[in-house]
Design a protein around this motif. Structure first.
Motif, PDB file in Angstrom:
ATOM      1  N   VAL A   1      60.899  52.763  61.987  1.00 32.03           N
ATOM      2  CA  VAL A   1      60.992  53.646  63.149  1.00 32.03           C
ATOM      3  C   VAL A   1      61.614  54.979  62.728  1.00 32.03           C
ATOM      4  CG1 VAL A   1      62.013  53.989  65.430  1.00 32.03           C
ATOM      5  CG2 VAL A   1      61.169  51.723  64.761  1.00 32.03           C
ATOM      6  N   LEU A   2      60.922  56.049  63.050  1.00 30.83           N
ATOM      7  CA  LEU A   2      61.434  57.396  62.803  1.00 30.83           C
ATOM      8  C   LEU A   2      62.206  57.817  64.044  1.00 30.83           C
ATOM      9  CD1 LEU A   2      58.137  58.810  61.295  1.00 30.83           C
ATOM     10  CD2 LEU A   2      60.190  58.158  60.033  1.00 30.83           C
ATOM     11  N   ALA A   3      63.509  57.688  63.973  1.00 26.00           N
ATOM     12  CA  ALA A   3      64.347  57.919  65.147  1.00 26.00           C
ATOM     13  C   ALA A   3      64.612  59.407  65.345  1.00 26.00           C
ATOM     14  CB  ALA A   3      65.667  57.166  65.003  1.00 26.00           C
ATOM     15  N   GLY A   4      65.099  59.742  66.531  1.00 26.00           N
ATOM     16  CA  GLY A   4      65.502  61.112  66.808  1.00 26.00           C
ATOM     17  C   GLY A   4      64.316  62.016  67.084  1.00 26.00           C
ATOM     18  N   GLY A   5      64.526  63.271  66.847  1.00 25.63           N
ATOM     19  CA  GLY A   5      63.484  64.241  67.118  1.00 25.63           C
ATOM     20  C   GLY A   5      63.571  64.779  68.536  1.00 25.63           C
ATOM     21  N   ARG A   6      62.590  65.568  68.916  1.00 23.61           N
ATOM     22  CA  ARG A   6      62.559  66.194  70.241  1.00 23.61           C
ATOM     23  C   ARG A   6      61.258  65.843  70.948  1.00 23.61           C
ATOM     24  NH1 ARG A   6      63.667  72.474  69.776  1.00 23.61           N
ATOM     25  NH2 ARG A   6      63.713  72.210  72.041  1.00 23.61           N
ATOM     26  N   ARG A   7      61.288  65.976  72.254  1.00 24.03           N
ATOM     27  CA  ARG A   7      60.049  65.850  73.016  1.00 24.03           C
ATOM     28  C   ARG A   7      59.176  67.056  72.724  1.00 24.03           C
ATOM     29  NH1 ARG A   7      59.679  66.307  78.138  1.00 24.03           N
ATOM     30  NH2 ARG A   7      61.651  67.444  78.403  1.00 24.03           N
TER      31      ARG A   7
ATOM     32  N   GLY B   1      60.101  61.912  72.430  1.00 27.33           N
ATOM     33  CA  GLY B   1      61.339  62.474  71.903  1.00 27.33           C
ATOM     34  C   GLY B   1      62.323  61.416  71.441  1.00 27.33           C
ATOM     35  N   ARG B   2      61.953  60.155  71.585  1.00 24.48           N
ATOM     36  CA  ARG B   2      62.841  59.062  71.177  1.00 24.48           C
ATOM     37  C   ARG B   2      62.462  58.505  69.806  1.00 24.48           C
ATOM     38  NH1 ARG B   2      61.718  57.863  76.556  1.00 24.48           N
ATOM     39  NH2 ARG B   2      60.219  56.248  75.944  1.00 24.48           N
ATOM     40  N   GLY B   3      61.631  59.247  69.096  1.00 25.40           N
ATOM     41  CA  GLY B   3      61.185  58.781  67.797  1.00 25.40           C
ATOM     42  C   GLY B   3      59.858  58.063  67.917  1.00 25.40           C
TER      43      GLY B   3
ATOM     44  N   VAL C   1      57.800  72.319  62.580  1.00 27.01           N
ATOM     45  CA  VAL C   1      57.749  71.252  63.579  1.00 27.01           C
ATOM     46  C   VAL C   1      56.712  70.236  63.117  1.00 27.01           C
ATOM     47  CG1 VAL C   1      57.229  70.629  65.958  1.00 27.01           C
ATOM     48  CG2 VAL C   1      58.444  72.758  65.466  1.00 27.01           C
ATOM     49  N   ILE C   2      57.159  69.007  62.890  1.00 20.81           N
ATOM     50  CA  ILE C   2      56.280  67.936  62.451  1.00 20.81           C
ATOM     51  C   ILE C   2      55.958  67.055  63.652  1.00 20.81           C
ATOM     52  CG2 ILE C   2      56.029  65.940  60.937  1.00 20.81           C
ATOM     53  CD1 ILE C   2      57.985  67.278  59.016  1.00 20.81           C
ATOM     54  N   VAL C   3      54.687  66.958  63.989  1.00 24.13           N
ATOM     55  CA  VAL C   3      54.246  66.185  65.148  1.00 24.13           C
ATOM     56  C   VAL C   3      53.899  64.770  64.697  1.00 24.13           C
ATOM     57  CG1 VAL C   3      52.569  65.981  67.005  1.00 24.13           C
ATOM     58  CG2 VAL C   3      53.364  68.249  66.274  1.00 24.13           C
ATOM     59  N   ALA C   4      54.612  63.791  65.262  1.00 24.89           N
ATOM     60  CA  ALA C   4      54.370  62.383  64.932  1.00 24.89           C
ATOM     61  C   ALA C   4      54.013  61.613  66.200  1.00 24.89           C
ATOM     62  CB  ALA C   4      55.600  61.771  64.260  1.00 24.89           C
ATOM     63  N   TYR C   5      53.585  60.396  66.007  1.00 23.67           N
ATOM     64  CA  TYR C   5      53.188  59.505  67.099  1.00 23.67           C
ATOM     65  C   TYR C   5      53.263  58.094  66.552  1.00 23.67           C
ATOM     66  CZ  TYR C   5      49.121  60.708  64.301  1.00 23.67           C
ATOM     67  OH  TYR C   5      48.295  60.983  63.245  1.00 23.67           O
TER      68      TYR C   5
END
Length: 328
Positions: free
Chosen positions: A52-58, A42-44, A2-6
């Motif tokens: 923009v890094l799209a997708g992913g999960r909350r 969760g919207r990237g 799981v990669i945590v981004a912001y």
């Protein structure tokens, strides 16, 4: 994984680990890595480069056990390290993870979540003093590319994420798979944890001295060319005397010794990451012969090329100010 981004995360911090893990899967990692990008919304997220890094999960929607939790760095870490929404989720997910990792200033986010108290950690060399001031309970060591303290891994800037990920792949699946991934990505396998963040490859003269910085880049990229002091001075458009003075001021050495150090470090990496003969490595790095390379290794590291290949970690350069007459 799981990669945590912001928002305003460094895109390399996401791409290096995910790309290496993808290659590991292509080469038969068993079990394969499942890679998920997670953020608060969760919207990237928008990277610091604007992509923009799209997708992913909350983050709040990630449940179950996690093999590896990795927090990326970037300019946005200055906000993320104090964002209680992110910190709460990082704490929660860390408690479900076999191992925890950070890239670059992602270390600040792990520290903000209270996960690094009492641990030895690293981060990008330019932010160590700030990390120490904000989180005095952490032992900051800026020398290595990455550090493992228990099940927590912290790494230096951007591309060190690749070195860290190759190390994780080797831990999980062995050196053969890690070597295949490194070759696929056309990189060294892999720069060891104790490889200095700032070596002759990355020496950082004051920003105002663009000439020395540019010449170091030229040296590293043209190892087999004429890199004599006269040739370097001609390239820079200065006299050999002025060039020698600049290298002494900003690097503490002569142009010839700097060139030899860069060639020797490049040769050491090739010796550890390839099956090339020492003679072939010498030719690729501009050192002419296996005997010249052997002497360069002795002068720079105090050991021979064969021993460098057998050592578990990359040797550290000798201190030129000390007597090394007993080298073997």
């Amino acid at each position: 994984m799981v990669i945590v981004a912001y928002d305003d995360a460094q895109i390399l911090d996401v791409a290096c680990p995910s790309g290496a893990l993808e290659s590991a899967n292509l080469y038969g990692a068993a079990p394969p890595y499942a890679i998920e990008l997670a953020s608060i919304s969760g919207r990237g997220s928008r990277s610091s480069s604007g992509i923009v890094l799209a997708g992913g999960r909350r983050l709040a929607a990630v449940t179950g056990q996690i093999d590896t939790l990795l927090v990326v760095g970037g300019p946005g870490s200055r906000t993320a390290m104090f964002d209680e929404r992110i910190l709460t989720q990082v704490r929660r997910l860390a408690s479900r993870s076999r191992r925890i990792a950070s890239v670059c200033t992602g270390t600040f986010v792990l520290a903000g979540a209270g996960l690094l108290d009492g641990r030895r950690v690293t981060t990008h060399w330019g932010y160590g003093n700030i990390l120490t001031k904000v989180f005095p309970s952490i032992a900051v060591d800026l020398a290595p590319l990455y550090i493992q303290d228990g099940n927590v891994y912290t790494s230096a800037g951007a591309t060190s994420a690749l070195d860290l990920t190759l190390a994780l792949i080797e831990d999980d699946h062995g050196p053969t798979l890690a070597r295949n991934v490194a070759r696929e990505l056309v990189t060294y396998l892999h720069r060891p944890a104790n490889q200095a963040q700032i070596s002759m490859f990355l020496s950082a003269p004051p920003p105002g001295d663009r000439l020395v910085r540019d010449l170091l880049g030229h040296i590293a990229a043209h190892l087999v060319e004429d890199l004599g002091t006269s040739a370097l001075a001609a390239r820079a458009g200065v006299s050999t005397r002025h060039l020698t003075r600049l290298f002494a001021t900003h690097l503490g050495t002569t142009p010839a010794r700097a060139v030899r150090a860069v060639r020797t470090e490049a040769a050491a990496h090739l010796a550890r990451s390839s099956e090339l003969s020492l003679a072939a490595i010498a030719r690729r790095c501009g050192l002419r012969s296996a005997e010249t390379l052997r002497q360069a290794f002795l002068d720079h590291y105090g050991v021979t090329g064969d021993r460098i290949r057998r050592m578990p970690d990359m040797p550290q350069p000798l201190d030129p100010r000390q007597d090394h007459s007993s080298r073997t």
